[in-house]
Design a protein around this motif. Sequence first.
Motif, PDB file in Angstrom:
ATOM      1  N   LYS A  15       0.787  -1.231   0.000  1.00 20.17           N
ATOM      2  CA  LYS A  15       0.000   0.000   0.000  1.00 20.17           C
ATOM      3  C   LYS A  15       0.821   1.284   0.000  1.00 20.17           C
ATOM      4  O   LYS A  15       0.518   2.228  -0.741  1.00 20.17           O
ATOM      5  CB  LYS A  15      -0.904  -0.024   1.240  1.00 20.17           C
ATOM      6  CG  LYS A  15      -1.897   1.094   1.381  1.00 20.17           C
ATOM      7  CD  LYS A  15      -2.748   0.824   2.629  1.00 20.17           C
ATOM      8  CE  LYS A  15      -3.837   1.860   2.831  1.00 20.17           C
ATOM      9  NZ  LYS A  15      -3.338   3.178   3.218  1.00 20.17           N
ATOM     10  N   ASP A  16       1.864   1.340   0.821  1.00 24.21           N
ATOM     11  CA  ASP A  16       2.662   2.562   0.952  1.00 24.21           C
ATOM     12  C   ASP A  16       3.278   2.999  -0.369  1.00 24.21           C
ATOM     13  O   ASP A  16       3.595   4.167  -0.545  1.00 24.21           O
ATOM     14  CB  ASP A  16       3.785   2.346   1.979  1.00 24.21           C
ATOM     15  CG  ASP A  16       3.225   2.237   3.389  1.00 24.21           C
ATOM     16  OD1 ASP A  16       2.028   2.572   3.571  1.00 24.21           O
ATOM     17  OD2 ASP A  16       3.967   1.809   4.286  1.00 24.21           O
ATOM     18  N   LYS A  17       3.472   2.042  -1.284  1.00 26.71           N
ATOM     19  CA  LYS A  17       4.099   2.363  -2.572  1.00 26.71           C
ATOM     20  C   LYS A  17       3.058   2.668  -3.650  1.00 26.71           C
ATOM     21  O   LYS A  17       3.410   2.918  -4.800  1.00 26.71           O
ATOM     22  CB  LYS A  17       4.970   1.185  -3.051  1.00 26.71           C
ATOM     23  CG  LYS A  17       5.969   0.693  -2.036  1.00 26.71           C
ATOM     24  CD  LYS A  17       7.069   1.721  -1.805  1.00 26.71           C
ATOM     25  CE  LYS A  17       7.966   1.295  -0.654  1.00 26.71           C
ATOM     26  NZ  LYS A  17       8.722   2.431  -0.102  1.00 26.71           N
TER      27      LYS A  17
ATOM     28  N   ASP B 117      -3.199   6.580  -3.938  1.00 28.46           N
ATOM     29  CA  ASP B 117      -4.373   6.521  -3.058  1.00 28.46           C
ATOM     30  C   ASP B 117      -5.582   5.869  -3.714  1.00 28.46           C
ATOM     31  O   ASP B 117      -6.371   5.202  -3.052  1.00 28.46           O
ATOM     32  CB  ASP B 117      -4.783   7.942  -2.636  1.00 28.46           C
ATOM     33  CG  ASP B 117      -3.984   8.398  -1.429  1.00 28.46           C
ATOM     34  OD1 ASP B 117      -3.258   7.564  -0.847  1.00 28.46           O
ATOM     35  OD2 ASP B 117      -4.089   9.593  -1.084  1.00 28.46           O
TER      36      ASP B 117
ATOM     37  N   TYR C  39       6.034  -5.525  -5.558  1.00 27.24           N
ATOM     38  CA  TYR C  39       6.535  -4.456  -4.691  1.00 27.24           C
ATOM     39  C   TYR C  39       7.618  -3.661  -5.412  1.00 27.24           C
ATOM     40  O   TYR C  39       7.675  -2.430  -5.313  1.00 27.24           O
ATOM     41  CB  TYR C  39       7.083  -5.072  -3.405  1.00 27.24           C
ATOM     42  CG  TYR C  39       7.458  -4.085  -2.339  1.00 27.24           C
ATOM     43  CD1 TYR C  39       6.503  -3.597  -1.449  1.00 27.24           C
ATOM     44  CD2 TYR C  39       8.771  -3.637  -2.211  1.00 27.24           C
ATOM     45  CE1 TYR C  39       6.848  -2.690  -0.464  1.00 27.24           C
ATOM     46  CE2 TYR C  39       9.126  -2.727  -1.228  1.00 27.24           C
ATOM     47  CZ  TYR C  39       8.155  -2.264  -0.356  1.00 27.24           C
ATOM     48  OH  TYR C  39       8.499  -1.358   0.612  1.00 27.24           O
TER      49      TYR C  39
ATOM     50  N   GLN D 262       7.427   0.584  -7.240  1.00 31.20           N
ATOM     51  CA  GLN D 262       8.329   1.697  -6.961  1.00 31.20           C
ATOM     52  C   GLN D 262       8.810   2.409  -8.214  1.00 31.20           C
ATOM     53  O   GLN D 262       9.493   3.417  -8.137  1.00 31.20           O
ATOM     54  CB  GLN D 262       9.515   1.196  -6.140  1.00 31.20           C
ATOM     55  CG  GLN D 262       9.026   0.722  -4.785  1.00 31.20           C
ATOM     56  CD  GLN D 262      10.117   0.155  -3.915  1.00 31.20           C
ATOM     57  OE1 GLN D 262      11.018   0.872  -3.522  1.00 31.20           O
ATOM     58  NE2 GLN D 262      10.042  -1.132  -3.659  1.00 31.20           N
TER      59      GLN D 262
END
Length: 279
Positions: free
Chosen positions: A105-107, A110, A270, A274
Motif C-alpha cells: 500500500k505505501d508504494k 491513493d 513491490y 516503486q
Amino acid sequence: AKKTGRNNFQFYSVDMNAQASLRLAMETALRRAVEQEEFFIHLQPQVELETGKMNGAEVLLRWNSSQWGLVSPAEFIPILEDTGMIEHVGEWVLTQACNSFLNVKDKLADDFKLAVNLSGRQFKGGNLASRIRYILAETGMPTKNLELEITETMLMEDPELATLTLSELSDMGISLAIDDFGTGYSSLSYLKQFPLNVLKIDSSFIRDVTSDKDDAAIVNAILAMSESLGLMVVAEGVETIEQLNYLKQHTCQGAQGYLFSKPVSEEQFYELAQKDTLI
Ligand code: C2E
Ligand code: CA
Ligand code: CA
Ligand code: CA
C-alpha cells in the motif's frame, strides 16, 4: 473398415476414461489444495496510458500441485466452479489479495484499484455483499481500493439479482468492472442499468487491432460507447508497442498485458510499484 472403427472407438473411450479420471484426481487434489497451501496469487499491473503509471492490478489465482506442478487456471478454475469449491476459494483469494495490497500500500497511489475476479457461483451463492464486507473489515482493506471483475453472462443470467447485488457493492464504494467485454451476450442498453465503472476489452479484439479492420472497428466502438456512458476502459492482453500506440491514439485510458508486466509475485510487484512508469 469396421475393425478400424471399433479400434477407434476403443481408443476414444480409453481416452475419455483417462480424461475423466484425471479430472476426478484433480478434483480430489483441489479439495485439499487450500489446507496443503498449494494455492497462491499473482498480481498483474494495470497501467494508465497517459502517464504510464500503474493505477491498478488484477489478482490471478495460481495452483502449484504436488502431483502436476503448476496447473493452468483454464484447467482448474472450471473444476472449482462446477464443484462449488470456488465459493470458498474465491473468499480465500480475496483475503490473500487484501493482505498483499496492505503489504504494498505505501508504494501505491491513493486511488489504486486491486481487481479481483468473481465467479458466477459466488454471485449466485447469496449475500455476496455482506461476505465481502466481512472480509474487508477483517483484513482492514479500504473498500475504495477494491474492484470486482464480473462477466456479462453473470449480469444476464439473473438481471434482477445482479442489479441488487451490484448496487449493494457499489454503495459500499467498491468499483465494478465487466471482464472480457465483447465476448458475452449483453445488450448495450442493459449496461446503463447496472452501476458499472470499468469495461475491460477482451484480448481477442486487441490481438489484431492494428491489422484487422473489424477488430479496430469493434475496439473504436467500445471506446466511444464507454466515453459516452462515462465508463473507464482497460484493454486486456496488450503485448506490443504497436497495440499500445494504437490504444493511446484512440484515447483508451488503461491497459494490461505482457508489454507492461506478466502476473508476478507480491515481492516482484513491490519492486514494480516503486517505478515511476511501466511504459
Ligand atoms: P481473465 O480474468 O481474463 O484474466 C486474464 C488472463 O490473461 C490471465 O490468465 C493473464 O495471465 C492473461 N494475460 C495477461 N496479459 C496477457 C498478455 O499480454 N497476453 C496473453 N496471452 N495473456 C495475458 P490466467 O492467469 O491464466 O487466468 C485465466 C482465467 O482464469 C482468468 O481470465 C479468469 O477467468 C480465471 N481466473 C484466474 N484467477 C481467478 C480467480 O481468482 N477467480 C476466478 N473466479 N477466476 C480466476
Ligand atoms: Ca479478469
Ligand atoms: Ca479478461
Ligand atoms: Ca478471459
